[in-house]
Design an enzyme around this catalytic site. Structure first.
Site, PDB file in Angstrom:
ATOM      1  N   ASP A 122      -2.895   2.311  -6.174  1.00 44.73           N
ATOM      2  CA  ASP A 122      -1.730   2.346  -5.287  1.00 44.73           C
ATOM      3  C   ASP A 122      -1.671   1.161  -4.321  1.00 44.73           C
ATOM      4  O   ASP A 122      -0.963   1.203  -3.331  1.00 44.73           O
ATOM      5  CB  ASP A 122      -1.714   3.653  -4.498  1.00 44.73           C
ATOM      6  CG  ASP A 122      -2.924   3.819  -3.592  1.00 44.73           C
ATOM      7  OD1 ASP A 122      -3.932   3.135  -3.827  1.00 44.73           O
ATOM      8  OD2 ASP A 122      -2.870   4.626  -2.645  1.00 44.73           O
ATOM      9  N   GLU A 123      -2.421   0.099  -4.627  1.00 39.02           N
ATOM     10  CA  GLU A 123      -2.435  -1.074  -3.757  1.00 39.02           C
ATOM     11  C   GLU A 123      -2.348  -2.350  -4.587  1.00 39.02           C
ATOM     12  O   GLU A 123      -2.912  -2.437  -5.682  1.00 39.02           O
ATOM     13  CB  GLU A 123      -3.724  -1.144  -2.938  1.00 39.02           C
ATOM     14  CG  GLU A 123      -3.907  -0.059  -1.901  1.00 39.02           C
ATOM     15  CD  GLU A 123      -5.207  -0.258  -1.137  1.00 39.02           C
ATOM     16  OE1 GLU A 123      -5.299  -1.232  -0.370  1.00 39.02           O
ATOM     17  OE2 GLU A 123      -6.128   0.548  -1.324  1.00 39.02           O
TER      18      GLU A 123
ATOM     19  N   ASP B 254       0.851  -1.192   0.000  1.00 40.28           N
ATOM     20  CA  ASP B 254       0.000   0.000   0.000  1.00 40.28           C
ATOM     21  C   ASP B 254       0.886   1.242   0.000  1.00 40.28           C
ATOM     22  O   ASP B 254       1.639   1.480   0.951  1.00 40.28           O
ATOM     23  CB  ASP B 254      -0.897  -0.016   1.241  1.00 40.28           C
ATOM     24  CG  ASP B 254      -1.958   1.080   1.219  1.00 40.28           C
ATOM     25  OD1 ASP B 254      -2.071   1.766   0.187  1.00 40.28           O
ATOM     26  OD2 ASP B 254      -2.656   1.246   2.228  1.00 40.28           O
TER      27      ASP B 254
END
Length: 414
Positions: A115-116, A23
């Protein structure tokens, strides 16, 4: 196996599987700070174009600023707050680079958001000659070194546990939860913090005297089936270290696009020059982010808004316009209609990768020479403005707009 005594383990397998959740920390702002290091350590937010805070730095969070807050309210809380416009294409390119880095550590990657990611590390300790923690440290340091952004990582037996773990030590933290320590972790985890359990379900569970994740997994499964649907039973099993939510390997297919509108024209040389200019701008952005395109899409829009396009697979990934001009011209000739008035041209570079491979029949010396030339040109254009130095085939665009053309012609022999 579930035990009634919370002092005993819930799962007896330490590492029957190893799922990592990566993350990125304050991702949108981190991308802006990576491109402009003077913003690091400051209260920064993005969302200026919308009038509300859409993302913010940890420094801004510490001041009490929150996502969704109006700009004037945020400025009242922190007068030094720097608010930027969002650049979503830039964030997508950082995302592509991050996922490309993750591919070096495991072939099984699932994109969860921009973004993960979930990464299956099961059985890869021997391959990397590292422990799972050391692999996580390598992922962190590689992303930091190459992208200048930080990520937090959680590793456990299931996706649900890994996602919970990654939140524990933000920013730039690493948390591992082996099977024999799950009970310790769940004991301090509020039920509303569990991935997949929303506010309404959390409220129901609290009415059933279930306030922590440990109390949730200590309940009999038949008891939970009376009140909850199948997805929550999957969460119940995941929290016990039993994989129940399918791992679906998939990677982002991001792209770079550039389009430019202009006064309607039927002059072929001008329309093509606009297309070349878009190619140069898109390619510059790809080089700036260290990305290479495997596909090129070209489109033209007429004055009555009719669109024609063509997609071309490239023989080798590239981000050098001069390597694409012949392909571009061929594509243009296939979709351009003589006599029609056009109002917009566009380029899309897609199937982006951070690595390029050389074709056996390509002149590697020539390509390396072109790359050195573009490094020099990028420095000039970065300092004096886009297209200060450009391909001759895009000059008609400048001439049509009556820009000053008293510029030296640079004849480069390649």
């Amino acid at each position: 196996m579930l035990q009634e005594n919370t002092g005993k383990v819930i799962c007896t397998h330490t590492w029957s599987s190893a799922i990592a959740h990566i993350d990125a920390d304050a991702f949108f702002v981190a991308c802006e700070q990576a491109l402009n290091p003077s913003l690091k350590g400051k209260c920064v937010a993005v969302g200026k174009e919308r009038g509300i805070i859409t993302a913010l730095s940890y420094e801004a969070k510490q001041k009490g600023i929150k996502r969704g807050m109006r700009l004037n309210q945020a400025k009242n809380i922190c007068r030094d707050l720097i608010v930027l416009e969002s650049h979503y294409e830039t964030y997508s390119l950082f995302s592509v680079r991050m996922f490309e880095i993750l591919k070096r550590f495991s072939p099984l990657i699932e994109e969860y958001s921009i973004d993960e990611a979930f990464v299956d590390l099961t059985g890869l300790r021997r391959l990397h000659s590292k422990t799972y923690k050391e692999i996580a440290l390598s992922i962190q340091s590689t992303i930091k070194q190459e992208l200048n952004i930080s990520v937090s990582i959680g590793i456990s037996l299931t996706k649900t546990l890994a996602k919970l773990a990654s939140k524990l030590k933000k920013p730039y933290g690493i948390t591992l939860i082996p099977g024999n320590q799950i009970h310790i972790f769940l004991k301090d985890t509020p039920i509303e913090d569990v991935w997949g359990i929303g506010p309404n379900t959390a409220s129901l569970l609290k009415k059933l005297n279930i306030r922590t994740a440990l109390e949730f997994v200590e309940k009999d499964e038949n008891f939970l089936k009376r009140y909850l649907s199948k997805p929550y039973i999957q969460t119940y099993n995941e929290l016990k270290g039993i994989q129940s939510i399918e791992f679906i390997p998939k990677l982002p297919n991001k792209s770079i696009s550039k389009a430019q509108s202009f006064a309607p024209s039927n002059k072929e040389s001008f329309i093509f020059s606009e297309l070349v200019k878009n190619l140069e701008l898109a390619s510059y952005k790809a080089r700036r982010h260290g990305l290479f395109a495997k596909k090129l899409t070209v489109f033209l829009k007429t004055s009555d808004f009719q669109v024609s396009f063509i997609k071309v697979a490239l023989s080798i990934p590239t981000n050098l316009p001069i390597m694409l001009t012949n392909t571009l011209k061929e594509a243009f000739n296939k979709i351009y209609t003589q006599g029609l008035f056009y109002r917009q041209t566009g380029i899309v570079l897609s199937d982006l990768t951070e690595k390029t491979q050389q074709d056996l029949f390509e002149d590697t010396v020539k390509i390396e020479k072109i790359e050195r030339i573009y490094k020099a040109l990028d420095k000039i254009n970065s300092r004096f403005g886009n297209n200060t130095v450009c391909l001759a085939s895009s000059l008609a665009s400048k001439q049509n707009k009556k820009q000053h053309l008293n510029l030296p012609f640079i004849d480069i022999k390649i």
